[in-house]
Design an enzyme around this catalytic site. Structure first.
Site, PDB file in Angstrom:
ATOM      1  N   GLU A  49       7.829   6.100   4.007  1.00  0.00           N
ATOM      2  CA  GLU A  49       6.237   6.549   3.908  1.00  0.00           C
ATOM      3  C   GLU A  49       6.686   8.101   2.985  1.00  0.00           C
ATOM      4  O   GLU A  49       5.736   8.176   1.896  1.00  0.00           O
ATOM      5  CB  GLU A  49       5.601   6.799   4.908  1.00  0.00           C
ATOM      6  CG  GLU A  49       4.872   5.673   5.624  1.00  0.00           C
ATOM      7  CD  GLU A  49       6.081   4.633   6.200  1.00  0.00           C
ATOM      8  OE1 GLU A  49       7.118   5.277   6.459  1.00  0.00           O
ATOM      9  OE2 GLU A  49       5.519   3.438   6.652  1.00  0.00           O
ATOM     10  N   HIS A  81      -1.658   2.121  15.900  1.00  0.00           N
ATOM     11  CA  HIS A  81      -2.092   1.320  14.615  1.00  0.00           C
ATOM     12  C   HIS A  81      -3.713   1.291  14.391  1.00  0.00           C
ATOM     13  O   HIS A  81      -4.363   0.454  13.785  1.00  0.00           O
ATOM     14  CB  HIS A  81      -1.740  -0.059  14.425  1.00  0.00           C
ATOM     15  CG  HIS A  81      -0.337  -0.167  14.258  1.00  0.00           C
ATOM     16  ND1 HIS A  81       0.612   0.281  15.023  1.00  0.00           N
ATOM     17  CD2 HIS A  81       0.156  -0.428  13.086  1.00  0.00           C
ATOM     18  CE1 HIS A  81       1.978   0.186  14.509  1.00  0.00           C
ATOM     19  NE2 HIS A  81       1.759  -0.362  13.260  1.00  0.00           N
TER      20      HIS A  81
END
Lengths: 506, 323, 339
Positions: C70, C139
């Site tokens: 990321e 999440h």
């Protein structure tokens, strides 16, 4: 010259068409100002009170209780200045409801015809040619102020759909028939803001108390206090008296079981609910008399500013009672125990002059003379006439003065100098059987003696217990001027004089 | 291709400018004229200049907190830099960035970065641009031995390899990550060799030797411009100053700094080599030294005299397009 | 007018923008999927299918599958944005801010300011939010507040397909780093979406409903619960201004303040924690700037102050609920007798 104005049935709520006259709140001949409660009217939804739209004298009640009248019909006639019955008759006969008034809506609607720009003037009767210069147009009832008076300049303009405006601004513009093209935009991204419209149209749109239909009824909120609604009760049907009472007692009409006609809450219903809800029965309110105000002020001041302390002592008054009996029965006097106490206090003040003082903040004033203020209960309060120079008065003189002052006090006949001043106070509640109490110092004095009832009690003499008549006295003293030992000495002297009255001869 | 005289003199001037600039900054800092933190590049000049001389204004570099040298090497205006570091109007970033965020986008210098390891991912982006737009540019991410261990550095290296981007990861190993020696902090025996494991070629070079640096960089740049993907260079350099100005540097050996400054001064080494290669004379180099010294004086005076930014500028340039 | 899903609307915005401007690229994990595998390329088109079909049309130069890195993805996007591209990077879940946050709030957000206006960062970071799928604590979060508070970033959170397309087109045109928050629960919702390109400016709220009794502000997913509640209450005669800010940075404060000035009552619903979330932020703005108009305390309806639980019943309990929204609206109406 006079002017006649019509009071008419107001329109409450979009769907109201008529109302039943319930109760007049004013009578013929009463003076009215704008906004005064005039007459209670009941509609299918509510009972409310119509307010006066003009100032003057109510000269005719046209609509009578029980009658049903349509919106804008005549309720009554108000006159400014003098008017003849004939003139009133003519006015009533000629009255016609204003067509526009019948079409007034609360919320401006695109489909509604625009109200005329000028205020309709009910007041002008056709018969009047030479009306006074200013015929004031009556104010519209409060509710219809919500109607937009379209500012004709602001409402002109091409289609404004594409003008950038905030959602709320657009909504307000529509309601007030304002064309967005006429507004200078200063909002975010160049859009017309609420503030821009308000500034241009001279209006201010704020949150209103809930007027939405049903909103008031249906809010079943869980109130933190069981049985106590916090919900709007302005829509609950109630007689005006019941409503006034409920408001006064802070009762929510939702908490009252209605038993009146058409399921209205009545005065009785509120009273029943009051006891259940508030634990407080109905009350009457009494205005403060000036005496009560004075008592309240002066004693509060005394209690709050003077460092009070109290010393008490029990006094055996058998000897005194015997002496008194002899004086009264045999010598023909009418001397009371209190007279003795007055005399003894004065003597004690001479013996312990440090109690006969006043504290000024800068100094202590010492008095040579004992002027005794005697508390007398009168209707609605108390007053303290003064027996001057009690130390140098004989018992009969004291007794006479006390009686005279008390009588005239009860009759409200005392002169100012008779109850002002004094250097020491006595308050005697003995005649009520009181065992013990403490009094509050009467400023600017520095001490007050509280006298309780003399009662037969067992006392210890030597090693035996014998009955004696014991009277408890309590001296409240101002510690700024009188120290504890001084107060104690005073009481010792007082006790001495009261238990041995003969010593006052010395 | 070896440097010609003109190229060498330009490179030497650049090195001298960096050296004198950092010395000036150090002096002004001692006088209290410079706010905030300073991290000086002194001693590392040859490595930064070496690669920069081979880059155009359109090629990109990104630096670390020790970025003055890279900025000057890439051709930024020293006057604007001095004002920026002093926080004055006319600073190259309007006084908004300071030493640790010094940049010159017209010269492809994408900024010093105060986050260790902050640069490599950004340069990968620049290389991605170059490749996507097909403009033949390369991006050079300067880093220290300290930043070589950062996760972002590893991620950037991997991504550059995966996408075959024209990026150079240029590690100037001055032996110190703040106050910790590289021999302690870097697990691998060689930063360059470690980079090879990521899938790219690497080069090691003595960073005090301008000519050696240039030779290595030419090879590296060819690799990139040929579209063969990224390259890692590890240049060994001395750090003459502390991690930051004001650093007492107790962690360094007793005579270490004196020895380094005596033996590993790239300006001296370059002068000696240049004379041997007949690229320049002492007189020419002294002339350059004098000119640079004079320039530094002017630049410093101008910066000291410059006004501070207007208070209204506080809110300028938070956003680029309309808010 | 054609009806499209939220997912399709964003896909269309990306596709049309990429056709119009060759500097627009898409990068992220599985934006296409299947890289280096034996099976299909464009196997996913994004784990939520939002970028499906872009790879076949624009190729690997402009639709870039990345390794799971990321920091490098977002950092590369920022560096690319500085140097001529207009990248749309995908961060698969907003929860992953932690892995790359430096590149977002320290780098991309600050370039234009730190470098004196000399460098802008025209990039979009697409990320997903929303609980309700038992996706677990890492999440499911809505971290819109974490980016809203950073000066230099813009934050967009559409709640319907029409807004999603218009706001994405605007985000790509915008020259700053835009965080585009997609609520995963909304991907399959649909409404009419024009075929042509259109941009919705940032900082302009949308009123789903208009009314006079209460102002209700909803952020992202719970907006649809808000609408269900408000529509029910309307049958009782309670009407609300339902405001969707659409962008939390910039925030259309004026729309909210103007509405509160006319209703006097405010309820704010979001799926963040009660501390330092958008509801808390908007409460503070309104309390400061429209205190005199308020007739009741401001009420927030948010998620619980816990990580998102896994068990479905707990997760539902964690989320802001219709009964809570309804109770809050009724409470502000009933406050002080409704005066």
């Amino acid at each position: 010259m006079s002017n006649l104005h019509a009071l008419t049935v107001p329109k409450w709520g979009m769907s109201m068409e008529e109302g039943e006259i319930s109760e007049w709140q004013v009578a013929v001949g009463d003076q009215l100002t704008v906004g005064d409660a005039v007459v209670d009217i009941e509609t299918s939804k509510i009972v409310n009170t119509a307010e006066s739209t003009c100032a003057g004298t109510l000269v005719r009640q046209v609509a009578q209780p029980g009658e049903v009248h349509k919106v804008a019909m005549l309720l009554g006639v108000v006159a400014e200045g003098d008017v003849s019955e004939a003139e009133i008759d003519a006015f009533v006969a000629a009255f016609a409801p204003d067509a526009a008034a019948l079409n007034i809506s609360l919320v401006a609607d695109a489909s509604e015809p625009e109200a005329p720009a000028a205020q309709p003037s009910y007041g002008e009767s056709p018969a009047k040619q030479a009306a006074p210069a200013a015929a004031p147009a009556p104010q519209m009832p409060a509710q219809t102020k919500l109607q937009a008076q379209p500012q004709s300049a602001l409402s002109q303009g091409p289609d404004d759909t594409d003008v950038k405006a905030s959602t709320v601004a657009r909504r307000i513009a529509k309601a007030h028939k304002i064309n967005l093209n006429n507004i200078t935009a200063t909002g975010r991204h160049g859009r017309v803001s609420k503030q821009d419209i308000e500034k241009a149209a001279g209006i201010r749109v704020q949150a209103a108390p809930l007027v939405g239909q049903g909103a008031g009824q249906i809010l079943a909120s869980v109130s933190p206090l069981a049985g106590r609604s916090s919900v709007d009760d302005s829509r609950i049907a109630a007689t005006p008296v019941a409503r006034r009472m409920a408001t006064k007692m802070n009762i929510n009409l939702n908490d009252v079981t209605p038993t009146g006609r058409h399921n209205r809450v009545t005065k009785d219903d509120v009273e029943k609910a009051a006891i259940a809800l508030t634990g407080m029965a109905d009350y009457r309110e009494e205005k403060l008399s000036s005496m009560r105000k004075t008592i309240a002020a002066r004693l509060t001041e005394s209690k709050q500013t003077v460092p009070h302390y109290r010393v008490s002592v029990d006094i055996e008054i058998d000897s005194l009672l015997q002496q008194r009996k002899y004086m009264n029965d045999t010598l023909g006097h009418a001397i009371s125990v209190n007279d003795f106490i007055i005399k003894a206090s004065a003597s004690a003040l001479h013996a312990v002059p440090d109690v006969n003082v006043q504290f000024t903040g800068e100094s202590i004033l010492k008095f040579d003379q004992a002027d005794i203020s005697v508390a007398v209960a009168i209707d609605g309060g108390l007053i303290t006439p003064v027996i001057r120079n009690a130390g140098n008065k004989s018992l009969p003189e004291i007794s006479a003065a006390a009686k005279d002052l008390a009588t005239r006090a009860k009759n409200g006949q005392l002169t100012v100098d008779e109850f002002q001043g004094g250097t020491f106070s006595i308050s005697n509640l003995g005649m009520y059987g009181v065992d013990q109490f403490d009094a509050i110092i009467n400023l600017p004095q520095a001490a007050i003696l509280a006298v309780s009832a003399g009662k037969k009690q067992p006392v210890v003499k030597g090693d035996s217990i014998v009955p004696a008549t014991v009277m408890r006295v309590s001296l409240s003293s101002d510690h700024r001027a009188i120290d504890g030992s001084v107060a104690a000495l005073f009481l010792k002297a007082l006790k001495g004089f009261l238990e041995n009255p003969a010593s006052m001869l010395l | 291709m070896p440097l010609n005289k003109e190229e060498f003199l330009k490179a030497y001037r650049s090195m001298r400018t960096i050296r004198d600039f950092e010395d000036k900054i150090s002096a002004e800092f001692m006088k209290g004229n410079i706010p905030g933190f300073l991290h000086l590049y002194s001693g590392q000049e040859a490595s930064g200049v070496g690669i920069s001389e081979l880059l155009s204004d359109e090629d990109y570099v990104i630096s670390t907190h020790r970025g003055h040298g890279h900025c000057i090497a890439k051709g930024a205006d020293v006057g604007g830099m001095m004002k920026e570091i002093m926080g004055k109007q006319g600073g190259i970033c309007d006084g908004k960035g300071g030493s640790m965020h010094i940049a010159d986008f017209d010269k492809g210098m994408l900024g010093a970065n105060a986050i260790v390891g902050g640069g490599p991912p950004l340069i990968v982006g620049a290389a991605l641009s170059a490749k996507t737009l097909g403009n033949g540019r390369v991006g050079v991410a300067f880093g220290g031995d300290g930043s070589s261990n950062q996760g972002t550095t590893f991620e950037a290296m991997n991504l550059a390899v995966v996408l075959q981007l024209p990026a150079i990861f240029f590690f100037e190993n001055n032996g110190y990550g703040e106050g910790t020696h590289a021999s302690y902090a870097v697990g691998a025996k060689s930063i360059a060799k470690r980079a090879e494991a990521f899938g790219m070629p690497s080069f090691e070079v003595d960073g005090t030797d301008l000519f050696a640096v240039i030779e290595v960089c030419e090879k590296a740049l060819k690799h990139c411009r040929d579209g063969k993907g990224p390259v890692t260079i590890e240049a060994t350099v001395p750090r003459f100053k502390g991690h930051f100005e004001g650093d007492p540097q107790k962690y360094r050996g007793d005579t270490e700094i004196e020895r380094l400054m005596a033996d590993e001064d790239c300006l001296v080494i370059a002068r000696v080599a240049a004379k041997k290669k007949k690229l320049a004379t002492d007189a020419e180099l002294d002339q350059i030294d004098a000119e640079v010294a004079e320039l530094m004086n002017q630049v410093t005076e101008a910066a000291l005299a410059a006004p501070v930014p207007e208070l209204s500028e506080l809110y300028d340039n938070v956003y680029s397009s309309e808010y | 007018m054609p009806v499209k899903t939220y997912r399709e609307a964003i896909n269309e915005a990306l596709r049309q923008s990429m056709r119009e401007d060759p500097t627009v690229i898409v990068l992220g994990e599985e934006v296409s999927g299947g890289a280096g595998c034996d099976g299909d390329r464009d196997a996913y088109g994004g784990v939520m299918g939002v970028t499906k079909g872009l790879f076949p049309e624009f190729g690997e130069a402009r639709v870039i599958d990345t390794p799971i890195t990321e920091s490098a993805i977002i950092g590369a996007a920022a560096g690319a944005a500085q140097t001529g591209l207009r990248p749309v990077a995908e961060l698969m879940f907003m929860d992953f801010f932690g892995v790359c946050f430096d590149q977002i709030y320290n780098q991309a957000a600050k370039f234009h300011y730190m470098f004196g206006g000399k460098s802008s960062c025209p990039m979009v970071i697409r990320c997903t939010t929303g609980a309700g799928w038992s996706a677990g604590a890492q999440h499911s979060q809505n971290l819109t507040n974490m980016v809203t508070m950073v000066p230099g970033l813009k934050v967009v959170c559409p709640t319907n397909a029409y807004d999603a397309k218009g706001l994405m087109i605007q985000a790509i045109k915008d020259n700053d780093c835009v965080i585009f928050v997609e609520d995963k629960i909304l991907y399959d919702t649909s409404c009419e979406v024009p075929d042509e390109m259109y941009a919705i400016p940032f900082g302009e709220a949308n009123f789903y409903r208009e009314g006079t009794d209460v102002t209700v502000v909803g952020i992202s997913n719970p907006m649809h619960k808000v609408l269900a509640v408000v529509d029910r209450l309307e049958k009782e005669g309670i009407t609300c201004d339902v405001i969707d800010p659409r962008t939390t940075s910039p925030l259309d404060e004026e729309a909210i303040l103007e509405s509160v000035e006319t209703t006097g009552r405010l309820v704010i619903v979001d799926e963040m924690t009660p501390r330092c979330g958008m509801a808390a932020d908007i409460s503070s703005i309104v309390a400061e700037k429209a205190f005199g108009s308020l007739r009741a305390p401001i009420r927030k309806v948010t998620a619980a102050h816990t990580p998102v639980p896994f068990a479905p019943n707990l997760e539902q309990a964690w989320m802001p609920k219709e009964v809570e929204i309804e109770a809050a609206i009724r409470d502000v109406l009933a406050y002080n007798g409704g005066v």
